[in-house]
Design a protein around this motif. Structure first.
Motif, PDB file in Angstrom:
ATOM      1  N   ASN A 148       0.729  -1.158  -0.146  1.00  0.00           N
ATOM      2  CA  ASN A 148      -0.019   0.102  -0.074  1.00  0.00           C
ATOM      3  C   ASN A 148       0.880   1.185   0.072  1.00  0.00           C
ATOM      4  O   ASN A 148       1.913   1.168   0.607  1.00  0.00           O
ATOM      5  N   MET A 152      -2.619   5.118   5.796  1.00  0.00           N
ATOM      6  CA  MET A 152      -3.764   4.211   6.698  1.00  0.00           C
ATOM      7  C   MET A 152      -4.473   5.163   7.432  1.00  0.00           C
ATOM      8  O   MET A 152      -3.990   5.785   8.395  1.00  0.00           O
ATOM      9  N   ILE A 153      -5.621   5.622   6.919  1.00  0.00           N
ATOM     10  CA  ILE A 153      -6.492   6.424   7.909  1.00  0.00           C
ATOM     11  C   ILE A 153      -7.099   5.641   8.843  1.00  0.00           C
ATOM     12  O   ILE A 153      -8.029   4.618   8.695  1.00  0.00           O
ATOM     13  N   ARG A 155      -9.693   3.940  11.036  1.00  0.00           N
ATOM     14  CA  ARG A 155     -11.204   3.238  10.944  1.00  0.00           C
ATOM     15  C   ARG A 155     -11.374   3.031   9.367  1.00  0.00           C
ATOM     16  O   ARG A 155     -12.575   2.389   9.186  1.00  0.00           O
ATOM     17  N   ASN A 156     -10.463   3.266   8.540  1.00  0.00           N
ATOM     18  CA  ASN A 156     -10.791   3.016   7.216  1.00  0.00           C
ATOM     19  C   ASN A 156      -9.986   1.856   6.835  1.00  0.00           C
ATOM     20  O   ASN A 156      -8.643   2.194   6.559  1.00  0.00           O
ATOM     21  N   GLU A 157     -10.206   0.689   6.902  1.00  0.00           N
ATOM     22  CA  GLU A 157      -9.441  -0.541   6.740  1.00  0.00           C
ATOM     23  C   GLU A 157      -9.392  -1.085   5.296  1.00  0.00           C
ATOM     24  O   GLU A 157      -9.777  -2.079   4.848  1.00  0.00           O
ATOM     25  N   ASP A 158      -8.586   0.031   4.513  1.00  0.00           N
ATOM     26  CA  ASP A 158      -8.417  -0.493   3.377  1.00  0.00           C
ATOM     27  C   ASP A 158      -7.073  -0.359   2.701  1.00  0.00           C
ATOM     28  O   ASP A 158      -6.530  -0.018   1.747  1.00  0.00           O
ATOM     29  N   TYR A 159      -6.330  -1.072   3.725  1.00  0.00           N
ATOM     30  CA  TYR A 159      -4.873  -0.913   3.680  1.00  0.00           C
ATOM     31  C   TYR A 159      -4.191  -2.381   3.461  1.00  0.00           C
ATOM     32  O   TYR A 159      -5.047  -3.185   4.035  1.00  0.00           O
ATOM     33  N   TYR A 215      -3.003   2.270  14.721  1.00  0.00           N
ATOM     34  CA  TYR A 215      -4.195   2.035  13.947  1.00  0.00           C
ATOM     35  C   TYR A 215      -4.198   2.966  12.869  1.00  0.00           C
ATOM     36  O   TYR A 215      -5.505   3.204  11.988  1.00  0.00           O
ATOM     37  N   LYS A 219      -7.671  11.758  10.365  1.00  0.00           N
ATOM     38  CA  LYS A 219      -8.426  12.341   9.222  1.00  0.00           C
ATOM     39  C   LYS A 219      -7.579  13.253   8.525  1.00  0.00           C
ATOM     40  O   LYS A 219      -7.546  13.409   7.185  1.00  0.00           O
TER      41      LYS A 219
END
Length: 263
Positions: A148, A152-153, A155-159, A215, A219
């Motif tokens: 990636n 890694m933001i 609460r956004n688990e897109d990594y 984590y 933002k």
């Protein structure tokens, strides 16, 4: 005339017996589980599947291409077949293939290898060794989905479990590697590898997160969120980088019985 009829009867009998023997042989192939693959009802398809499995090697290499600070390097995973005797299914085991790459220390390879091995059933196994092989074959045995290149933001688990980004804001990209062997439920531990311009390689910063889970960024993308979580509450820390180290500027606790979230 009688001799002619007798010869005709013998020929018909032999033909019937030969037909029975052929059908029995095909039935045996059709009803056998071959190397973890269960043949379908079609005899031709089952024979073709048997032939296909013979061309799949017992081990092969998948390359994870990395480009960091305009330098290209490859992480090579050697995948091999093993047997799960309990479930009677084959599955995939991964290990780092040794090479001459001098950019990453040994601990980074060990962390990547351990993480892939622990989550192989989620990421690369695809239910069987054969499906895993087909999956990578279609990608020419290269896999970019592990890496990636964005922050890694929180609460956004897109990594993914290897992140390339400038963590300490020094102008050089660093590496964050998920360490599943040290992680616990809801506490994902990461190893931080800082790029050293002087040594022209990555250096492992072993105490960077101070045994806390990471984590991601808030933002704004400016502050790192760390913390420790259990079944009842999660204590979170908002940090900024000062002198190459984390400095807490805010603290908050989230409770399982409440829907109120920090930040």
């Amino acid at each position: 005339m009688k001799n002619y009829i007798l010869i005709l009867i013998l020929l018909i009998s032999c033909a019937r017996n030969q037909s029975k023997r052929t059908s029995i042989n095909i039935a045996k192939i059709d009803s056998t589980e071959i190397d973890g693959k269960i043949p379908t009802s079609s005899k031709n398809q089952s024979i073709q599947k048997y032939v296909d499995t013979l061309s799949i090697p017992l081990q092969y290499v998948v390359t994870i291409p990395l480009e960091v600070n305009k330098k290209k390097m490859d992480i090579r995973l050697r995948l091999s077949k093993s047997e799960n005797l309990a479930g009677r299914k084959n599955y995939t085991i991964a290990e780092i293939q040794e090479d001459t790459n001098s950019f990453l220390p040994k601990s980074a390879y060990e962390c990547i290898e351990g993480t892939v091995e622990l989550q192989h059933w989620q990421v690369i196994n695809k239910n069987s060794y054969y499906n895993t092989y087909d999956y990578y074959k279609s990608k020419d045995f290269k896999e970019n989905d592990f890496v990636n290149k964005k922050k890694m933001i929180f609460r956004n688990e897109d990594y993914n479990f290897i992140s390339v980004t400038d963590v300490d804001n020094d102008g050089y990209e660093d590496l964050l590697i998920l360490d599943l062997s040290s992680s616990m439920r809801d506490n994902e531990m990461y190893q931080f590898y800082k790029w050293s311009e002087k040594e022209n390689k990555f250096i492992f910063m072993s105490d960077f997160f101070d045994k806390a889970a990471f984590y991601g960024w808030d933002k704004t993308g400016k502050h790192l969120i760390t913390g420790v979580s259990d079944t009842k509450e999660r204590t979170l820390y908002k940090n900024k980088i000062v002198g190459g180290k984390l400095k807490t500027i805010d603290q908050c606790t989230e409770y399982a019985v409440s829907d109120q979230l920090c930040w």
